[in-house]
Motif scaffolding. Structure first.
Motif, short mmCIF file in Angstrom:
data_model
loop_
_atom_site.label_atom_id
_atom_site.label_comp_id
_atom_site.label_asym_id
_atom_site.label_seq_id
_atom_site.Cartn_x
_atom_site.Cartn_y
_atom_site.Cartn_z
N SER A 270 0.83 -1.19 0.00
CA SER A 270 0.00 0.00 0.00
C SER A 270 0.86 1.24 0.00
O SER A 270 2.00 1.23 0.46
N VAL B 26 -9.64 -5.53 3.74
CA VAL B 26 -8.32 -5.21 4.27
C VAL B 26 -7.95 -6.27 5.28
O VAL B 26 -8.69 -6.53 6.21
N TYR C 33 -2.54 -4.72 0.27
CA TYR C 33 -3.93 -5.04 -0.02
C TYR C 33 -3.97 -6.19 -1.02
O TYR C 33 -3.06 -6.36 -1.82
#
Lengths: 621, 444
Positions: free
Chosen positions: B343, B364, B370
């Motif tokens: 991320s 998440v 992710y």
């Protein structure tokens, strides 16, 4: 086959073949040529028809109206190209993106084996630009290609303009089921080849290029466009591809459908379709068209950028806008509509084009000759070689059996002493030497160009061609040099055996060529067969020698050039013809190295050594 | 457009199992929402979600009005991408799961094409997209919202303007980057009642230039290389555009048995060097039974293109096994890529009941990365096909010709024929020969 198993009847048949050999050969040759000429006449030519269901019955309404846009884009493109002196890549990228395509570029470079004097290039590097129109709600598994090859000169600007205008129009439609790739290639066919190799991720010709970033699945069909004026009087369609490959006939039918629908004047080989088939003029004109197609196909050169697609099993043709002095002209909208119609119908395809013919000859745009009807022409010619070989075989065989039988059939030859077979060794020498000559013709010109260019006041390209011709001519001196290895016993049996081998070799080669490229096979057979059949060391030697030289592969090429220009109504003078011949040789070698054209190796490694064998027969001692 | 295609490749996202409610949810409920995401290419993605919950056995509430007025078929099918999904699952109503509710979630995602609908203009409005505006919330809905992604893509803020100005905004971390949404709550009387209808409009302040749109950290392409009908190569290009982070991806390939894979030709190269996968599972195909299964865990170096290629040979099918359209080619299903992509912004696990519905599309698990599952494009491979109209004639004719010619030619080539004179004087001659043999004189 009981006929042949029975020795008495077999002998009778053999006598018949031996006695009637000459008239049979002449008859067969004449029949072959006559059959070929008859291909242009109605009973043997048929009307073309659309075989593909998906393209036949469906209706499309062309709505393209971007003529002004096409012209202004073409002007912009031409201006940018003039300014930068090369393909205006940035401008193309910007314009393609602004009409909503997904744009990619591909850079490539290629060092030619020797400088290309015709196109004036040696170290080539360029950039191809292509934009992909993604079909909505489809998974990019199939695509169509519209390509415009751009050369170094400022031609084809209008084609780029029309292509971009079409792209803008296509982009606004929602009916596309296949992606459409709009491709502009630099350095015309070299760029096309580079792009195709990169698209299929193969390296066939030693091209160096950057990998493609965007793809659109299996290409189903491609259309190449060449257009250099704002208005056209007619559209010429080219089908002949690399090594004489042809696209599926349905693609041509499709083009013809839209020619008729749009009232466009369409030509094939630059010739209009004959209107009147009842009088003699119509068929005569179609004979000309047919001969032009045969010459074009036999050359094995791609007759447009489409020719390179065929190797990758992509059906393709080239449309060429012609602007002549004719009164009535069509604007870009008419051409655009024809293209739109073609693409919309190709978009309907459920399967690859496969229904119609892949092997055909075209005496006119709407007439074709299928493979079943044209093959006998070549078959008759090759029969001559078979008959001659049979005669020789029998003479050799009977010579072994008894002198009186052989002497009875061929009066001119003296009775043979009964010997045990012909030594293979005596055949190996001429075979090996002539094959080595062929190898030298194939390899040495390109390999030795620098040496030649250093020692003689010529450029590399000239050096290649002149070396080629020199080695070719040097082959003629061979019989005088090789006879010392040939045993002198039974001289007649020696040349007979050699000629027998040469005849079979030639027949096999020509048969194989004819199966893949009828035109080339037929042309070579028509020229080489008579000389091959009559050649022998006795009789009027100078006459035979002249005949052999006149029908050697190189002389056939020269003659074809003259015939080609004659049919195009632009006859050549002798000097021009010679210049064109030298250029054609250079182009042939270059195209073998750059596109993988097979004519040069075929002639150098196959037919030239074979022809040398006949030369050996003629000068047998 | 690129972005549209990438979206189509992009997300078939995991609907995680994490939604088991902790608090007591209302017994029957309908939530509806529309997320509008303008893409840098000028296209617009719109995602509808309708979530209905009802007690088991009971009837379920169905929405009338509200967002569903926008679902007008002829507009929705004028788009360049279109995907529908229906999920039904049980939801526990208490911690011990003694009673369950049922949840029906209907999703519709479409990508509107700037060039088809907007005639090249890149400004959008609800009316332009759906030829409808919103007039009222669904009377049964407990929540009815429109979210518009107003995150600015470039360095400067405010590239995009929405009208009417939103009363509230919502910020969240979606797929590793921070997003800002303008929120229009239809249940809020102020949103609709001002002009009796809500027609959200998007205007690019500085229209996005005709330049290549930004690329995601992970994407992939797949194609068939080679030509001809004998062999070929399946190539998959995996792009990691992250400037400094390498990450592993799991590549799953199922290839039909009629492409005979040569596993020894499997090559994986990144940045010109061989890339050894840390895990390979291969299950060979069985003819007409099961396809090849190839699963690999490959580490993608930062800012690199990894090429995975494997050669294959095209099998010849039995002629009844061909599809009715054999010359169309045969489909090879997409490769599936599963990866935890790093991320840019750390995400915090959100409470699903409170956050918007679309949040559950992007589960998440870990704040630093992710999860993404990508499907590459399917492939169309031609197999060698016989000419189906011909086999019978050809087989009959060639067999006859071969049968007739072969025997005779074989005889002619392998035997010699000689004429034997018929014998004369049978018995007397034999006797004479016997005597002659005894005398040692040549026979008659």
């Amino acid at each position: 086959m009981g006929l042949l198993s029975d020795p008495v009847r077999r002998r009778a048949l053999a006598r018949l073949v031996l006695r009637l050999n000459a008239p049979l050969c002449v008859l067969s040759y004449v029949a072959g040529i006559a059959w070929f000429l008859a291909l242009a006449f109605p009973p043997l030519t048929q009307r073309t028809y659309m075989s593909e269901n998906a393209m036949g019955s469906t209706m499309v309404e062309e709505q393209f109206a971007g003529g002004d846009r096409a012209r202004s884009l073409a002007r912009d493109f031409a201006a940018h190209r003039r300014k930068s002196g090369a393909l205006p890549v940035a401008w193309l990228e910007r314009t393609m993106r602004s009409v909503g395509l997904e744009v990619y570029t591909q850079s490539f470079s290629r060092k030619l084996p020797f400088p290309d004097e015709t196109h004036e290039r040696y170290m080539v590097s360029g950039i191809n630009v292509y934009g992909i129109l993604r079909a909505p709600r489809a998974a990019s598994t199939e695509s169509l290609v519209l390509t415009v090859p751009c050369g170094p000169d400022s031609t084809n600007s209008q084609a780029v303009g029309l292509m971009l205008a079409l792209a803008a129009h296509f982009r606004g439609q929602i009916y596309w089921a296949k992606d459409i790739i709009f491709l502009v290639t630099e350095h015309d066919l070299l760029g096309t080849e580079a792009w195709l190799e990169a698209y299929h991720d193969v390296n066939v010709t030693g091209m160096q290029s950057s990998p493609l970033q965007g793809r659109a699945g299996a290409i189903q069909a491609a259309v190449a466009l060449e257009l250099s004026s704002d208005v056209v009087t007619s559209l010429d369609v080219a089908v002949e591809g690399l090594n004489g490959q042809l696209p599926n006939l349905d693609l041509l039918n499709l083009f013809q459908t839209f020619c008729q629908k749009g009232g466009l004047l369409c030509t094939l080989q630059g010739k209009l379709q004959p209107q009147d088939w009842t009088s003699i003029d119509g068929p005569l004109q179609s004979v000309q068209t047919l001969l032009l197609m045969v010459l074009q196909q036999a050359s094995g050169r791609p007759h447009g950028a489409h020719g390179l697609f065929l190797r990758y099993r992509v059906e393709a043709l080239t449309l060429r806008g012609i602007n002549s002095f004719r009164q009535y002209k069509y604007d870009l909208v008419a051409v655009g509509k024809a293209l739109e119609g073609m693409f919309r119908k190709l978009n309907h395809l459920l399967e690859r084009l496969h229904q119609s013919f892949f092997f055909y000859l075209l005496p006119a745009l709407s007439r074709f000759v299928s493979i079943g009807l044209y093959m006998p022409a070549a078959g008759f010619l090759l029969l001559v070689l078979g008959l001659k070989a049979l005669e020789l075989w029998m003479q050799l065989h009977e010579a072994g059996v008894g002198p009186e039988e052989a002497g009875g059939t061929s009066g001119s030859s003296p009775p043979h002493p009964p010997t045990q077979g012909v030594g293979l060794a005596s055949l190996m020498a001429p075979l090996l030497v002539s094959q080595a000559m062929g190898l030298a013709v194939y390899i040495l010109p390109v390999l030795g160009q620098h040496v030649a260019a250093q020692h003689f006041p010529v450029a590399e390209a000239e050096a290649v061609v002149l070396t080629l011709l020199a080695i070719y001519a040097a082959g003629l001196a061979l019989p005088h040099n090789t006879h010392w290895v040939v045993s002198t016993q039974a001289p007649d049996r020696g040349w007979m055996a050699l000629k027998l081998v040469a005849l079979i070799y030639l027949a096999l080669q020509l048969a194989c060529i004819t199966l893949t490229n009828f035109s080339l096979g037929f042309l070579l057979a028509a020229s080489m067969v008579p000389a091959a059949a009559v050649t022998k060391p006795s009789g009027p030697r100078p006459l035979y020698a002249a005949l052999l030289v006149l029908t050697s592969p190189a002389a056939t090429l020269l003659g074809s050039l003259f015939l080609w220009r004659e049919l195009q109504e632009a006859p050549l003078s002798l000097a021009e013809g010679w210049q064109l011949f030298l250029a054609a040789l250079a182009q042939g070698v270059l195209e073998h190295h750059t596109y993988g054209s097979l004519l040069f190796p075929l002639l150098a490694l196959g037919l030239y050594p074979c022809w040398l064998l006949f030369w050996n027969v003629l000068f047998w001692k | 457009m690129a972005a549209a295609v990438r979206i189509s490749l992009l997300v078939l996202l995991l609907l995680g199992p994490g939604g088991w409610g902790q608090a007591e949810p209302p017994r029957d409920s309908l939530r509806e929402e529309l997320v509008i995401t303008p893409l840098p290419s000028g296209d617009v993605a719109a995602t509808f979600q309708f979530r209905t919950r009802w007690e088991s056995g009971g009837g379920q509430p169905w929405g009338q009005g509200g967002l569903s007025v926008l679902l007008k078929a002829d507009r929705l099918f004028h788009t360049s991408y279109h995907s529908q999904a229906v999920h039904i699952r049980p939801v526990c109503r208490n911690a011990h799961c003694t009673s369950v509710s049922w949840e029906l979630r209907q999703t519709l995602s479409v990508v509107f094409d700037a060039f088809v609908t907007g005639q090249g203009k890149k400004d959008w409005s609800l009316f332009r997209m759906f030829s409808r505006t919103l007039t009222e919330p669904c009377p049964l809905a407990s929540e009815s919202r429109v979210y518009v992604d107003i995150t600015s893509y470039g360095q400067d803020n405010e590239t995009l303007e929405v009208y009417p100005p939103p009363l509230t905004t919502y910020q969240d971390v979606i797929l590793g980057s921070r997003k800002t949404y303008a929120v229009y709550d239809l249940l809020d009387a102020a949103v609709v009642s001002n002009s009796r209808s809500l027609n959200v409009q998007l205007k690019w302040k500085r229209p996005p230039e005709n330049e290549a749109p930004p690329v995601p950290f992970l994407y992939a392409q797949r194609y068939v290389s080679g030509y001809g009908l004998q062999s070929g190569e399946l190539s998959t290009l995996l792009y990691n555009t992250h400037p400094f982070r390498a990450f592993p991806v799991l590549l799953l390939d199922t290839v039909p048995w009629y492409l005979r894979l040569y596993v020894h030709t499997l090559t994986i190269t990144s940045k010109g060097k061989e890339n050894k996968p840390s895990y390979i599972h291969y299950q060979p195909a069985q003819d007409r039974m099961q396809p090849h299964l190839l699963e690999m865990l490959i580490q993608l170096p930062a800012n690199s293109v990894t090429k995975v290629s494997i050669q294959f040979e095209r099998a010849l099918l039995k002629w009844t096994e061909y599809t009715p359209d054999p010359n169309h080619g045969f489909y090879v299903s997409p490769s599936v890529l599963s990866a935890l992509v790093p991320s840019v912004v750390a995400a915090k696990p959100a409470d699903w009941e409170e956050s918007p519905l679309f949040n559950s599309l992007f589960p998440v698990s870990d704040s630093s990365s992710y999860f993404v599952r990508l499907y590459t494009e399917p492939l169309l491979v031609s197999l060698p096909t016989p000419d189906f109209s011909m086999p019978y004639n050809v087989v009959c004719l060639t067999c006859t010709v071969v049968a007739v010619c072969y025997g005779s030619f074989y005889n002619l080539l392998t035997r010699t024929f000689q004429i034997e004179e018929p014998r004369k004087g049978g018995l007397a001659r034999r006797l004479a020969n016997l005597i002659r043999r005894a005398r040692g004189v040549p026979l008659l």
